[in-house]
Design a protein around this motif. Structure first.
Motif, mmCIF file in Angstrom:
data_model
loop_
_atom_site.group_PDB
_atom_site.id
_atom_site.type_symbol
_atom_site.label_atom_id
_atom_site.label_comp_id
_atom_site.label_asym_id
_atom_site.label_seq_id
_atom_site.Cartn_x
_atom_site.Cartn_y
_atom_site.Cartn_z
ATOM 1 N N LYS A 80 0.928 -1.215 0.019
ATOM 2 C CA LYS A 80 -0.032 0.048 -0.088
ATOM 3 C C LYS A 80 0.855 1.155 -0.040
ATOM 4 C CE LYS A 80 -4.272 -2.041 2.208
ATOM 5 N NZ LYS A 80 -5.073 -1.855 3.581
ATOM 6 N N MET A 81 2.079 1.339 0.620
ATOM 7 C CA MET A 81 2.982 2.547 0.752
ATOM 8 C C MET A 81 3.466 2.398 -0.693
ATOM 9 S SD MET A 81 4.057 4.783 2.655
ATOM 10 C CE MET A 81 3.574 4.515 4.179
ATOM 11 N N ASN A 82 3.872 1.376 -1.235
ATOM 12 C CA ASN A 82 4.367 1.760 -2.520
ATOM 13 C C ASN A 82 3.616 2.079 -3.364
ATOM 14 O OD1 ASN A 82 6.810 0.456 -1.501
ATOM 15 N ND2 ASN A 82 6.228 -1.541 -2.282
ATOM 16 N N GLU A 83 2.312 1.806 -3.236
ATOM 17 C CA GLU A 83 1.259 2.258 -4.440
ATOM 18 C C GLU A 83 1.109 3.916 -3.955
ATOM 19 O OE1 GLU A 83 -0.374 1.058 -6.609
ATOM 20 O OE2 GLU A 83 0.746 -0.890 -6.386
ATOM 21 N N VAL A 84 1.015 4.235 -2.870
ATOM 22 C CA VAL A 84 0.987 5.563 -2.449
ATOM 23 C C VAL A 84 2.084 6.341 -2.921
ATOM 24 C CG1 VAL A 84 1.003 7.445 -0.687
ATOM 25 C CG2 VAL A 84 -0.594 5.146 -0.542
ATOM 26 N N MET A 85 3.404 5.916 -2.751
ATOM 27 C CA MET A 85 4.507 6.478 -3.366
ATOM 28 C C MET A 85 4.722 6.655 -4.614
ATOM 29 S SD MET A 85 6.193 7.636 -0.568
ATOM 30 C CE MET A 85 7.751 8.273 -1.495
#
Length: 317
Positions: A252-257
């Motif tokens: 999820k953090m990678n998608e946000v980044m």
């Protein structure tokens, strides 16, 4: 409180005068009751001290006076918590006598007491087996409840749930498993030692019932071993839940980044163009062009939409 029942008849025994073929149960004894027990029965002082000490884990000792077992299990409630019950057994095989001592109520002991039926010689072995097997069943109830909880955690892992709450629950159950594993391991080793000594007692006294008790105790050891393995399996499941949850959060953090990086990349050339056209030099071209403002906005829109389409096509956004 002290209560007694005869092993071989339905009559109320006078255990103070004839302490043979009886089962004496002691709950939260007073100093006077302890003195009365010591007067009637030959109690090893070390065993009695362990029985009256809070927090003792399961252990077995074979003293000259009697066999002694501290049996500590989880509480009889079928819930997933770390409440424990403990009962101490003083067994006199030569006189068919059993003394159980507990500092607090033990649910399964009361159940065995209420269903007790006097029979012929050797009933105390059956009482011991029933007590230990029901205590082992409490561990199984715990593992069943724990399995349901871990299944719920697995199902909620991919749902919109607060990650912090999930992590707290995982570590809570891992703590319970650690406590339960220690209890099961201690109980298993104690019952295994009891089984070995029961076989020796049977050979020395030529008692078939004692040898039969050793077989039953080995069955309880096997039950506790399977419970231990089930707890290990639940611990591995919780570790997997924690790892997968961390992976999901990382994704999820990678998608946000990725989204933020894409948006920043799109606005980078737009910012450059706005900076160039925003410079206040006197002889800049296109300053007096009537369509300059419209051309600038069209350039922004074409460039922004084009970059967004390109990133989407490449799967970067």
């Amino acid at each position: 409180m002290i209560r007694a029942v005869s092993m071989i008849s339905n009559e109320q025994p006078d255990w103070q005068k004839n302490p043979e073929s009886v089962w004496v149960d002691v709950l939260s004894p007073t100093p006077e009751e302890i003195d009365e027990l010591k007067r009637v029965f030959t109690l090893n002082p070390l065993a009695l001290e362990d029985a009256l000490t809070e927090g003792q884990w399961s252990r077995f000792e074979y003293y000259r006076e009697h066999a002694f077992l501290v049996y500590r299990t989880l509480k009889t409630n079928g819930k997933c918590n770390d409440d424990t019950e403990r009962v101490s057994l003083f067994w006199y095989p030569e006189t068919d006598t059993l003394v159980t001592l507990r500092l607090r109520e033990v649910g399964y002991l009361n159940e065995v007491w209420q269903t007790f039926e006097p029979v012929t010689h050797g009933i105390e072995e059956r009482v011991i087996y029933n007590l230990l097997s029901r205590g082992a069943d409490n561990f199984f109830d715990f593992t069943d409840a724990l399995k349901e909880e871990t299944d719920t955690l697995e199902e909620s892992m991919f749902q919109h749930q607060n990650s912090q709450n999930l992590i707290k629950q995982v570590f809570h159950y891992k703590h319970l498993i650690m406590t339960a594993r220690r209890l099961v391991s201690s109980a298993r080793e104690s019952v295994a030692a009891f089984s070995r000594h029961s076989s020796l007692i049977g050979e020395e006294t030529n008692r078939n019932t004692t040898e039969e008790l050793a077989l039953y105790l080995r069955d309880i050891v096997d039950l506790l071993s399977r419970t231990y393995e089930s707890l290990d399996s639940s611990r591995e499941v919780l570790t997997s839940v924690l790892d997968v949850n961390l992976t999901v959060q990382s994704n999820k953090m990678n998608e946000v980044m990725k989204t933020l990086t894409t948006v920043s990349t799109i606005f980078l050339p737009l910012t450059f163009l706005a900076g160039v056209w925003g410079m206040n030099f006197e002889h800049m071209p296109e300053l007096k062009w009537p369509l300059g403002y419209v051309f600038a906005w069209l350039s922004f829109l074409v460039l922004g939409v084009g970059l967004a389409w390109y990133f989407r096509k490449r799967g970067w956004w």
